[in-house]
Motif scaffolding. Structure first.
Motif, mmCIF file in Angstrom:
data_model
loop_
_atom_site.group_PDB
_atom_site.id
_atom_site.type_symbol
_atom_site.label_atom_id
_atom_site.label_comp_id
_atom_site.label_asym_id
_atom_site.label_seq_id
_atom_site.Cartn_x
_atom_site.Cartn_y
_atom_site.Cartn_z
ATOM 1 N N GLN A 8 38.577 45.114 38.421
ATOM 2 C CA GLN A 8 37.183 45.359 38.075
ATOM 3 C C GLN A 8 36.285 44.520 38.980
ATOM 4 O OE1 GLN A 8 35.782 47.323 35.349
ATOM 5 N NE2 GLN A 8 37.826 48.205 35.471
ATOM 6 N N VAL A 10 32.528 42.981 39.046
ATOM 7 C CA VAL A 10 31.388 42.671 38.184
ATOM 8 C C VAL A 10 30.292 42.117 39.082
ATOM 9 C CG1 VAL A 10 30.554 41.299 36.245
ATOM 10 C CG2 VAL A 10 32.900 42.176 36.239
ATOM 11 N N THR A 13 23.480 39.734 37.779
ATOM 12 C CA THR A 13 22.112 39.984 38.215
ATOM 13 C C THR A 13 21.364 38.676 38.392
ATOM 14 O OG1 THR A 13 21.310 40.165 35.960
ATOM 15 C CG2 THR A 13 22.083 42.191 37.019
ATOM 16 N N ALA A 18 17.402 42.941 34.479
ATOM 17 C CA ALA A 18 18.430 43.826 35.054
ATOM 18 C C ALA A 18 19.759 43.600 34.337
ATOM 19 C CB ALA A 18 18.586 43.550 36.543
ATOM 20 N N ARG A 20 23.944 43.639 33.983
ATOM 21 C CA ARG A 20 25.157 43.398 34.768
ATOM 22 C C ARG A 20 25.819 44.744 35.037
ATOM 23 N NH1 ARG A 20 29.127 39.761 31.669
ATOM 24 N NH2 ARG A 20 27.623 38.222 32.306
ATOM 25 N N ARG A 21 26.298 44.944 36.259
ATOM 26 C CA ARG A 21 27.013 46.166 36.616
ATOM 27 C C ARG A 21 28.488 45.867 36.739
ATOM 28 N NH1 ARG A 21 24.953 49.364 41.784
ATOM 29 N NH2 ARG A 21 26.281 51.017 41.063
ATOM 30 N N HIS A 22 29.322 46.852 36.389
ATOM 31 C CA HIS A 22 30.754 46.681 36.599
ATOM 32 C C HIS A 22 31.380 48.041 36.836
ATOM 33 C CE1 HIS A 22 31.796 48.046 32.518
ATOM 34 N NE2 HIS A 22 30.683 47.419 32.163
ATOM 35 N N GLY A 23 32.504 48.006 37.526
ATOM 36 C CA GLY A 23 33.224 49.229 37.817
ATOM 37 C C GLY A 23 34.649 48.921 38.238
ATOM 38 N N TRP A 41 31.860 53.339 38.853
ATOM 39 C CA TRP A 41 30.989 52.504 38.034
ATOM 40 C C TRP A 41 31.068 52.909 36.569
ATOM 41 C CZ3 TRP A 41 29.677 48.346 40.484
ATOM 42 C CH2 TRP A 41 29.580 48.375 41.868
ATOM 43 N N GLN A 42 30.575 52.028 35.690
ATOM 44 C CA GLN A 42 30.661 52.250 34.249
ATOM 45 C C GLN A 42 29.980 53.534 33.803
ATOM 46 O OE1 GLN A 42 28.798 49.729 35.590
ATOM 47 N NE2 GLN A 42 26.920 49.441 34.428
ATOM 48 N N ASP A 43 29.032 54.055 34.575
ATOM 49 C CA ASP A 43 28.365 55.306 34.191
ATOM 50 C C ASP A 43 29.093 56.540 34.729
ATOM 51 O OD1 ASP A 43 27.746 55.305 36.893
ATOM 52 O OD2 ASP A 43 25.578 55.248 36.596
ATOM 53 N N TYR A 49 31.224 50.363 48.119
ATOM 54 C CA TYR A 49 30.560 49.097 47.830
ATOM 55 C C TYR A 49 31.019 48.015 48.801
ATOM 56 C CZ TYR A 49 29.113 44.910 45.379
ATOM 57 O OH TYR A 49 28.557 43.704 45.076
#
Length: 61
Positions: A8, A10, A13, A18, A20-23, A41-43, A49
């Motif tokens: 993962q 992470v 921010t 904003a 936190r983004r993770h994927g 990504w989580q979405d 990247y």
């Protein structure tokens, strides 16, 4: 930073409003200092990247 498939990423921010983004790393591209990643990504969307200083790896192990 080095990650492997399944790890993962992470991204912390620097601003309070904003999130936190993770994927998940689904592909490692390049080697050494030129290493970058295909991330899901989580979405659900995927992108290439290039990690910056706010990124960290959470090992799948």
């Amino acid at each position: 930073m080095h990650a492997k498939q399944g790890d993962q990423i992470v991204i912390e921010t620097q601003t309070l409003d904003a999130l936190r983004r993770h994927g998940e790393v689904i592909e490692v591209i390049g080697q050494g200092e030129r290493e970058h990643y295909r991330i899901r990504w989580q979405d659900g969307h995927e992108s290439i990247y290039f990690p910056g200083p706010a990124a960290r790896v959470v090992s799948a192990d």
